[in-house]
Design an enzyme around this catalytic site. Structure first.
Site, PDB file in Angstrom:
ATOM      1  CE1 TYR A   1      -3.782   2.398   0.586  1.00 38.68           C
ATOM      2  CE2 TYR A   1      -2.468   3.256   2.401  1.00 38.68           C
ATOM      3  CZ  TYR A   1      -3.549   3.366   1.540  1.00 38.68           C
ATOM      4  OH  TYR A   1      -4.383   4.454   1.649  1.00 38.68           O
TER       5      TYR A   1
ATOM      6  CE  LYS B   1      -3.845   4.468  -2.181  1.00 34.79           C
ATOM      7  NZ  LYS B   1      -4.897   5.048  -3.068  1.00 34.79           N
TER       8      LYS B   1
END
Length: 254
Positions: free
Chosen positions: A145, A149
């Protein structure tokens, strides 16, 4: 009312709930025509029916064409909101990493590829990327993640610096904890780092509308993130030490 939004044709991906649904509702309230996209067709239809929008279910990577047709041929604002909150370490597995990369980064790239030529031709368009404070900082316990991101933020930056003189506006929304299903799925790491300052999805929509009015690239629903980001850039070793202390606290179950 936000002038740039009134009457605009808007697409929001991942809008069956959470931040996406809040964005769709707010755009509709501001007078936009809204396409609600989600992998879950029933959830997309429920939000679309609620706001008088159009449901276009399916993969966010391939929604632009159908959404453009549903809006009568023009997408004015595209919200790349769909995302995966993939947890784990470097050992999360190739499939986990690939899925996170595909949804959190490549879906944005594919949407831009489909939209940018038309926007350049008519001299305008607006791309909204729902990133995360993890894209500016990082998140313990969630390597796929955090890394993807960072990639989503980098791509939004690149779009902005490349096309802003040609009328294309780009916004990167970077909240910390938001009370959604994704936050609930972060488990003990989210409880430690995100829950104490978590906000409602509507607050993210409010921040976006203010950012559009002010034509700001970086939108921080949690204003304190600006200070963290400055600290990270100015004193990276000190910042990493602080984050490592949080990591140790999490590992100890405190």
């Amino acid at each position: 009312m936000v002038e740039a939004v009134q009457g605009a044709g808007v697409v929001v991906t991942g809008a069956g709930g959470g931040i996406g649904a809040a964005l769709a509702r707010r755009f509709a309230a501001e007078g936009a025509r809204v396409v609600v996209n989600d992998l879950d067709g029933d959830r997309a239809k429920a939000v679309a029916d609620e706001i008088g929008g159009i449901a276009v279910p399916g993969d966010a990577s391939a929604v632009v064409g159908e959404a453009r047709d549903a809006l009568g041929g023009t997408v004015d604002i595209y919200c790349a909101n769909a995302g995966l909150g993939s947890g784990g370490s470097e050992a999360a597995g190739e499939q986990v990493w690939a899925q996170a990369w595909d949804v959190n980064v490549m879906a944005h790239v594919r949407a831009a590829e489909a939209l940018i030529p038309g926007w350049l031709e008519r001299g305008g368009g607006r791309f909204v990327s729902t990133v995360s404070a993890a894209g500016l900082l990082t998140m313990i316990g969630a390597a796929p993640y955090s890394v993807t991101k960072h990639g989503a933020y980098a791509f939004a930056e690149w779009l902005s610096l490349t096309y802003r003189h040609r009328g294309i506006k780009v916004h990167a929304i970077c909240p910390q904890g938001v009370r959604t299903d994704m936050l609930a799925a972060t488990g003990s790491a989210g409880d430690l780092v995100l829950q104490p300052t978590a906000i409602e999805p509507d607050a993210v929509a409010d921040a976006l509308m203010k950012g559009i009015e002010e034509e700001r690239f970086l939108i921080l629903p949690h204003p304190e993130v600006a200070g963290y980001y400055q600290h990270r850039a100015a004193e990276p070793d000190r910042w990493l030490t602080t984050m490592n202390h949080i990591q140790q606290k999490w590992e100890a179950g405190e």
